[in-house]
Design an enzyme around this catalytic site. Structure first.
Site, short mmCIF file in Angstrom:
data_model
loop_
_atom_site.label_atom_id
_atom_site.label_comp_id
_atom_site.label_asym_id
_atom_site.label_seq_id
_atom_site.Cartn_x
_atom_site.Cartn_y
_atom_site.Cartn_z
N SER A 123 0.83 -1.21 0.00
CA SER A 123 0.00 0.00 0.00
C SER A 123 0.86 1.25 0.00
O SER A 123 1.99 1.25 0.50
CB SER A 123 -0.86 -0.03 1.26
OG SER A 123 -1.43 1.23 1.50
N TYR A 147 -1.80 -1.10 11.08
CA TYR A 147 -2.01 -1.58 9.70
C TYR A 147 -0.81 -1.20 8.83
O TYR A 147 -0.26 -2.06 8.12
CB TYR A 147 -3.30 -0.99 9.11
CG TYR A 147 -3.42 -1.20 7.61
CD1 TYR A 147 -3.73 -2.44 7.09
CD2 TYR A 147 -3.19 -0.14 6.72
CE1 TYR A 147 -3.83 -2.64 5.71
CE2 TYR A 147 -3.28 -0.32 5.35
CZ TYR A 147 -3.61 -1.57 4.85
OH TYR A 147 -3.68 -1.76 3.48
N LYS A 151 2.32 -3.52 6.80
CA LYS A 151 2.75 -3.46 5.39
C LYS A 151 4.26 -3.22 5.31
O LYS A 151 4.96 -3.85 4.51
CB LYS A 151 2.00 -2.35 4.65
CG LYS A 151 0.51 -2.62 4.46
CD LYS A 151 0.24 -3.81 3.56
CE LYS A 151 -1.22 -4.11 3.39
NZ LYS A 151 -1.52 -5.45 2.89
P1 NAD Z 1 -10.78 -6.89 1.30
O1 NAD Z 1 -11.01 -6.87 2.77
O2 NAD Z 1 -11.92 -6.59 0.41
O3 NAD Z 1 -10.18 -8.31 0.87
C1 NAD Z 1 -9.30 -9.04 1.69
C2 NAD Z 1 -9.82 -10.47 1.75
O4 NAD Z 1 -8.93 -11.24 2.55
C3 NAD Z 1 -11.22 -10.58 2.38
O5 NAD Z 1 -12.08 -11.29 1.51
C4 NAD Z 1 -10.97 -11.34 3.68
O6 NAD Z 1 -12.07 -12.18 4.00
C5 NAD Z 1 -9.70 -12.11 3.37
N1 NAD Z 1 -8.84 -12.42 4.53
C6 NAD Z 1 -8.41 -11.58 5.50
N2 NAD Z 1 -7.62 -12.24 6.37
C7 NAD Z 1 -7.55 -13.53 5.93
C8 NAD Z 1 -6.90 -14.70 6.41
N3 NAD Z 1 -6.17 -14.69 7.54
N4 NAD Z 1 -7.03 -15.86 5.72
C9 NAD Z 1 -7.78 -15.89 4.58
N5 NAD Z 1 -8.43 -14.81 4.09
C10 NAD Z 1 -8.31 -13.66 4.76
O7 NAD Z 1 -9.56 -5.92 1.01
P2 NAD Z 1 -9.03 -5.38 -0.40
O8 NAD Z 1 -9.42 -3.96 -0.52
O9 NAD Z 1 -9.39 -6.34 -1.46
O10 NAD Z 1 -7.47 -5.43 -0.13
C11 NAD Z 1 -6.66 -6.48 -0.56
C12 NAD Z 1 -5.22 -6.20 -0.18
O11 NAD Z 1 -4.81 -4.97 -0.75
C13 NAD Z 1 -5.00 -6.06 1.33
O12 NAD Z 1 -3.76 -6.62 1.63
C14 NAD Z 1 -4.98 -4.56 1.55
O13 NAD Z 1 -4.23 -4.22 2.68
C15 NAD Z 1 -4.31 -4.10 0.27
N6 NAD Z 1 -4.62 -2.71 -0.08
C16 NAD Z 1 -5.92 -2.32 -0.24
C17 NAD Z 1 -6.20 -0.99 -0.56
C18 NAD Z 1 -7.63 -0.52 -0.75
O14 NAD Z 1 -7.85 0.68 -0.75
N7 NAD Z 1 -8.61 -1.40 -0.92
C19 NAD Z 1 -5.16 -0.08 -0.71
C20 NAD Z 1 -3.86 -0.51 -0.55
C21 NAD Z 1 -3.59 -1.84 -0.24
C1 UD1 Z 2 -6.59 4.13 3.70
C2 UD1 Z 2 -5.37 3.77 4.45
C3 UD1 Z 2 -4.46 2.95 3.58
C4 UD1 Z 2 -5.17 1.72 3.13
C5 UD1 Z 2 -6.42 2.11 2.39
C6 UD1 Z 2 -7.23 0.87 2.11
C7 UD1 Z 2 -4.99 5.69 5.93
C8 UD1 Z 2 -4.06 6.76 6.34
N1 UD1 Z 2 -4.66 4.95 4.90
O1 UD1 Z 2 -6.20 5.04 2.69
O2 UD1 Z 2 -3.37 2.56 4.33
O3 UD1 Z 2 -4.32 0.97 2.30
O4 UD1 Z 2 -7.24 3.00 3.20
O5 UD1 Z 2 -7.97 0.47 3.17
O6 UD1 Z 2 -6.05 5.54 6.52
N2 UD1 Z 2 -12.30 10.54 3.82
C9 UD1 Z 2 -13.29 11.43 4.25
N3 UD1 Z 2 -14.42 10.90 4.78
C10 UD1 Z 2 -14.64 9.57 4.94
C11 UD1 Z 2 -13.63 8.67 4.49
C12 UD1 Z 2 -12.46 9.20 3.94
O7 UD1 Z 2 -13.14 12.64 4.15
O8 UD1 Z 2 -15.68 9.17 5.46
C13 UD1 Z 2 -11.07 11.09 3.22
C14 UD1 Z 2 -9.83 10.70 3.98
O9 UD1 Z 2 -9.53 11.63 4.96
C15 UD1 Z 2 -8.79 10.66 2.84
C16 UD1 Z 2 -9.60 10.26 1.61
O10 UD1 Z 2 -10.96 10.53 1.93
O11 UD1 Z 2 -8.28 11.93 2.63
C17 UD1 Z 2 -9.45 8.79 1.26
O12 UD1 Z 2 -9.72 8.03 2.42
P1 UD1 Z 2 -9.75 6.43 2.39
O13 UD1 Z 2 -10.63 5.96 1.29
O14 UD1 Z 2 -10.07 5.97 3.78
O15 UD1 Z 2 -8.27 6.01 1.98
P2 UD1 Z 2 -6.88 6.43 2.62
O16 UD1 Z 2 -7.06 6.98 3.97
O17 UD1 Z 2 -6.14 7.24 1.64
#
Ligand code: NAD
Ligand code: UD1
Length: 329
Positions: A123, A147, A151
């Site tokens: 991330s 969290y 990472k």
């Molecule tokens: P998500 O929660 O939708 O998907 C993660 C999945 O992993 C879920 O279906 C959950 O049930 C499963 N899971 C969690 N722990 C587990 C375990 N111990 N064993 C088996 N399954 C397990 O999240 P996402 O948005 O799809 O994110 C996927 C990856 O990308 C994560 O590692 C997250 O940290 C990373 N990531 C996400 C974002 C974002 O904004 N969505 C941003 C940066 C990084």
């Molecule tokens: C967050 C996590 C990031 C993680 C990602 C996926 C932080 C600092 N980072 O990213 O590590 O990988 O989610 O889960 O939390 N916002 C509002 N109102 C809301 C929600 C969000 O104003 O109700 C704003 C936040 O302040 C931010 C932007 O929208 O500026 C995006 O927020 P969000 O979608 O939660 O992502 P990040 O915080 O960037």
């Protein structure tokens, strides 16, 4: 190629599965802590291809080993993790157990079975605070919440492993802010519990499911005072995975973002314009741990993988709304 996606029933894993299924066999392991089996059915419906699914926890070593062996897995895409910043502050042990305990078990089994290719969902959160776009060499080490620490730690574990195992191909993908949904409206960001990310909440405010969106802070050093993020369409992100998997060679790190930042208010305005809806919102205080700006320099992925995000913020907003509406039908 047979590819295992851990967390493949989640938001990112399910969208990547759709693209991977074009040319590969896909096996999904997910404990369904943040998803459900309907996602597997939807992946199959969209692609018309079978997906092998195991409801299992990646910390279950014996089960994992059996899955890797019986399916001749060549590549692992590791998406499974807990991902809420706020929750991680409340429940640090759960996060370290799941995210760190999980990857250690997974890597141990991978080595025992002899799988050589590993991709990790990292991330933008690993980067230290910066008002400028960050590239893969920029300073990392965010320790503002458990969290983020999971990472950073996982990246260090992978670096250490790569150093003593030059035969492994390990790719770290640092996602910026994935939003949007598959064009079918069947798949999108649909967390099991109350969402904390911006776009699912924008959609809920537009549909009336919540009264209004809280905008966290309007006193940041940005053009309108609200925080800037680099939002990327989930299908662009998914395309990037295919290129990363097809170009594995030793230890690599890539940023996946567009290179362009948008403020929270710009996202709200774009969502309203793209979908002809109102998004009621109110400005509240800053959210703890948020950076003012997080924008990506995606040059490396473009130069080495030939990947570039194509979809606009308008498209991201349209697809998010399409998914929200189809959920209500
Ligand atoms: P998500 O929660 O939708 O998907 C993660 C999945 O992993 C879920 O279906 C959950 O049930 C499963 N899971 C969690 N722990 C587990 C375990 N111990 N064993 C088996 N399954 C397990 O999240 P996402 O948005 O799809 O994110 C996927 C990856 O990308 C994560 O590692 C997250 O940290 C990373 N990531 C996400 C974002 C974002 O904004 N969505 C941003 C940066 C990084
Ligand atoms: C967050 C996590 C990031 C993680 C990602 C996926 C932080 C600092 N980072 O990213 O590590 O990988 O989610 O889960 O939390 N916002 C509002 N109102 C809301 C929600 C969000 O104003 O109700 C704003 C936040 O302040 C931010 C932007 O929208 O500026 C995006 O927020 P969000 O979608 O939660 O992502 P990040 O915080 O960037």
């Amino acid at each position: 190629m047979a590819i295992l996606i851990t967390g493949g029933a989640g938001y990112i894993g399910s969208h990547v599965a759709i693209n991977l299924l074009q040319d590969n066999e896909v096996v999904i392991v997910d404990n369904l802590s943040n998803s459900d089996t309907s996602i597997i059915e939807k992946i199959q419906k969209i692609t018309n291809k079978p997906v092998k699914f195991y409801k299992a926890d990646i910390r279950d070593k014996n089960k994992l080993k059996e899955i890797l062996e019986t399916n001749n897995i060549e590549t692992i895409l590791h998406c499974a993790a807990l991902k809420s910043v706020e929750e991680s502050i409340e429940k640090p042990l759960e996060y370290y157990d799941n995210n760190i305990g999980g990857i250690i078990t997974l890597l141990q089994v991978m080595q025992e079975v002899g799988v050589k290719n590993f991709i990790f969902s990292s991330s933008a959160t690993v980067y230290s605070e910066s008002l400028e776009p960050v590239n893969e060499e920029s300073k990392i080490g965010n320790s503002s919440n458990p969290y983020a620490v999971t990472k950073v730690m996982t990246e260090e574990i992978l670096k250490d492993l790569a150093r003593v195992n030059p035969d492994l191909n390990i790719t770290i993908l640092r996602y910026f802010n994935p939003i949007g949904a598959h064009e079918s409206g069947l798949l999108g960001d649909n967390p099991k519990f109350v969402p904390t990310n911006l776009l699912p909440l924008v959609a809920k405010a537009a549909s009336g499911e919540i009264d209004s969106l809280n905008v966290f802070g309007d006193d940041y050093p940005t053009r309108d005072g609200t925080a800037i993020r680099d939002y990327i369409h989930i299908m662009d992100l998914s395309d990037g995975h295919i290129l990363a998997i097809n170009n594995m060679n030793g230890f690599k790190i890539y940023n996946f973002g567009t290179g362009t930042g948008s403020t929270v208010l710009e996202v709200i305005k774009e969502f309203e314009k793209a979908n002809n809806v109102k998004v009621p919102y109110k400005i509240v205080g800053r959210r703890k741990g948020d950076f003012p700006v997080s924008v990506c320099d995606a040059t490396k992925a473009q130069e080495e993988l030939g990947w570039k995000a194509k979809k606009t913020l308008t498209q991201m907003c349209k697809d998010t709304w399409n998914f929200e509406k189809s959920k209500q039908n």
